[in-house]
Design a protein around this motif. Sequence first.
Motif, PDB file in Angstrom:
ATOM      1  N   GLN A   1       8.963 -45.940  -8.396  1.00  0.00           N
ATOM      2  CA  GLN A   1       8.121 -45.059  -9.202  1.00  0.00           C
ATOM      3  C   GLN A   1       7.515 -43.956  -8.351  1.00  0.00           C
ATOM      4  N   LYS A   2       7.146 -44.275  -7.104  1.00  0.00           N
ATOM      5  CA  LYS A   2       6.604 -43.255  -6.200  1.00  0.00           C
ATOM      6  C   LYS A   2       7.644 -42.178  -5.916  1.00  0.00           C
ATOM      7  N   LYS A   3       8.892 -42.586  -5.673  1.00  0.00           N
ATOM      8  CA  LYS A   3       9.960 -41.619  -5.418  1.00  0.00           C
ATOM      9  C   LYS A   3      10.196 -40.738  -6.636  1.00  0.00           C
ATOM     10  N   PHE A   4      10.159 -41.344  -7.830  1.00  0.00           N
ATOM     11  CA  PHE A   4      10.351 -40.585  -9.064  1.00  0.00           C
ATOM     12  C   PHE A   4       9.214 -39.593  -9.265  1.00  0.00           C
ATOM     13  N   MET A   5       7.975 -40.025  -8.986  1.00  0.00           N
ATOM     14  CA  MET A   5       6.823 -39.137  -9.139  1.00  0.00           C
ATOM     15  C   MET A   5       6.883 -37.980  -8.140  1.00  0.00           C
ATOM     16  N   LYS A   6       7.319 -38.262  -6.900  1.00  0.00           N
ATOM     17  CA  LYS A   6       7.456 -37.196  -5.902  1.00  0.00           C
ATOM     18  C   LYS A   6       8.512 -36.185  -6.322  1.00  0.00           C
ATOM     19  N   SER A   7       9.606 -36.664  -6.930  1.00  0.00           N
ATOM     20  CA  SER A   7      10.666 -35.757  -7.364  1.00  0.00           C
ATOM     21  C   SER A   7      10.199 -34.861  -8.513  1.00  0.00           C
TER      22      SER A   7
ATOM     23  N   ASP B   1      -0.189 -41.029  -4.683  1.00  0.00           N
ATOM     24  CA  ASP B   1      -1.452 -41.629  -4.269  1.00  0.00           C
ATOM     25  C   ASP B   1      -2.595 -41.303  -5.233  1.00  0.00           C
ATOM     26  N   ASP B   2      -2.413 -40.275  -6.064  1.00  0.00           N
ATOM     27  CA  ASP B   2      -3.458 -39.857  -6.992  1.00  0.00           C
ATOM     28  C   ASP B   2      -3.279 -40.405  -8.401  1.00  0.00           C
ATOM     29  N   TYR B   3      -2.235 -41.217  -8.634  1.00  0.00           N
ATOM     30  CA  TYR B   3      -1.936 -41.680  -9.990  1.00  0.00           C
ATOM     31  C   TYR B   3      -1.759 -43.185 -10.063  1.00  0.00           C
ATOM     32  N   LEU B   4      -2.076 -43.744 -11.234  1.00  0.00           N
ATOM     33  CA  LEU B   4      -1.831 -45.139 -11.551  1.00  0.00           C
ATOM     34  C   LEU B   4      -0.865 -45.197 -12.730  1.00  0.00           C
TER      35      LEU B   4
ATOM     36  N   LYS C   1      -5.393 -49.296 -21.300  1.00  0.00           N
ATOM     37  CA  LYS C   1      -5.048 -50.395 -20.402  1.00  0.00           C
ATOM     38  C   LYS C   1      -5.358 -50.004 -18.962  1.00  0.00           C
ATOM     39  N   ASN C   2      -5.496 -51.019 -18.126  1.00  0.00           N
ATOM     40  CA  ASN C   2      -5.742 -50.765 -16.710  1.00  0.00           C
ATOM     41  C   ASN C   2      -4.459 -50.296 -16.041  1.00  0.00           C
ATOM     42  N   GLY C   3      -4.553 -49.249 -15.264  1.00  0.00           N
ATOM     43  CA  GLY C   3      -3.397 -48.746 -14.542  1.00  0.00           C
ATOM     44  C   GLY C   3      -3.090 -49.598 -13.324  1.00  0.00           C
ATOM     45  N   LYS C   4      -1.830 -49.607 -12.939  1.00  0.00           N
ATOM     46  CA  LYS C   4      -1.397 -50.372 -11.758  1.00  0.00           C
ATOM     47  C   LYS C   4      -0.837 -49.407 -10.716  1.00  0.00           C
ATOM     48  N   HIS C   5      -0.873 -49.810  -9.473  1.00  0.00           N
ATOM     49  CA  HIS C   5      -0.321 -48.986  -8.407  1.00  0.00           C
ATOM     50  C   HIS C   5       1.187 -48.850  -8.602  1.00  0.00           C
ATOM     51  N   PRO C   6       1.741 -47.672  -8.373  1.00  0.00           N
ATOM     52  CA  PRO C   6       3.180 -47.476  -8.576  1.00  0.00           C
ATOM     53  C   PRO C   6       4.024 -48.211  -7.540  1.00  0.00           C
TER      54      PRO C   6
ATOM     55  N   LEU D   1       7.619 -42.320 -18.051  1.00  0.00           N
ATOM     56  CA  LEU D   1       6.667 -43.025 -17.194  1.00  0.00           C
ATOM     57  C   LEU D   1       5.305 -42.429 -17.497  1.00  0.00           C
ATOM     58  N   GLU D   2       4.374 -43.251 -17.982  1.00  0.00           N
ATOM     59  CA  GLU D   2       3.051 -42.754 -18.323  1.00  0.00           C
ATOM     60  C   GLU D   2       2.086 -43.096 -17.192  1.00  0.00           C
ATOM     61  N   VAL D   3       1.450 -42.062 -16.647  1.00  0.00           N
ATOM     62  CA  VAL D   3       0.544 -42.238 -15.515  1.00  0.00           C
ATOM     63  C   VAL D   3      -0.833 -41.670 -15.857  1.00  0.00           C
TER      64      VAL D   3
END
Length: 67
Positions: free
Chosen positions: A11-17, A23-26, A2-7, A35-37
């Motif tokens: 989701q950005k806060k969770f990915m940073k933690s 910025d490098d993931y969809l 599937k096409n990835g979407k911008h977080p 969360l699958e990126v």
Amino acid sequence: MKNGKHPTLAQKKFMKSCGLDPDDYLVVKNTQEFLEVVSKTALKKQQIMGVKAHTKKIFMKSIESEH
């Protein structure tokens, strides 16, 4: 795949933690368990285990308890 979407902001806060640069993931899939990126550059899938917050339910409970 599937096409990835911008977080989203949450989701950005969770990915940073978890030590990832948002910025490098969809985001491909967002479930209660993980969360699958997908990396924009390497095109590799990665699952981040964790529990999605129920902010709406918490907000509704706090409103009901005030009344």
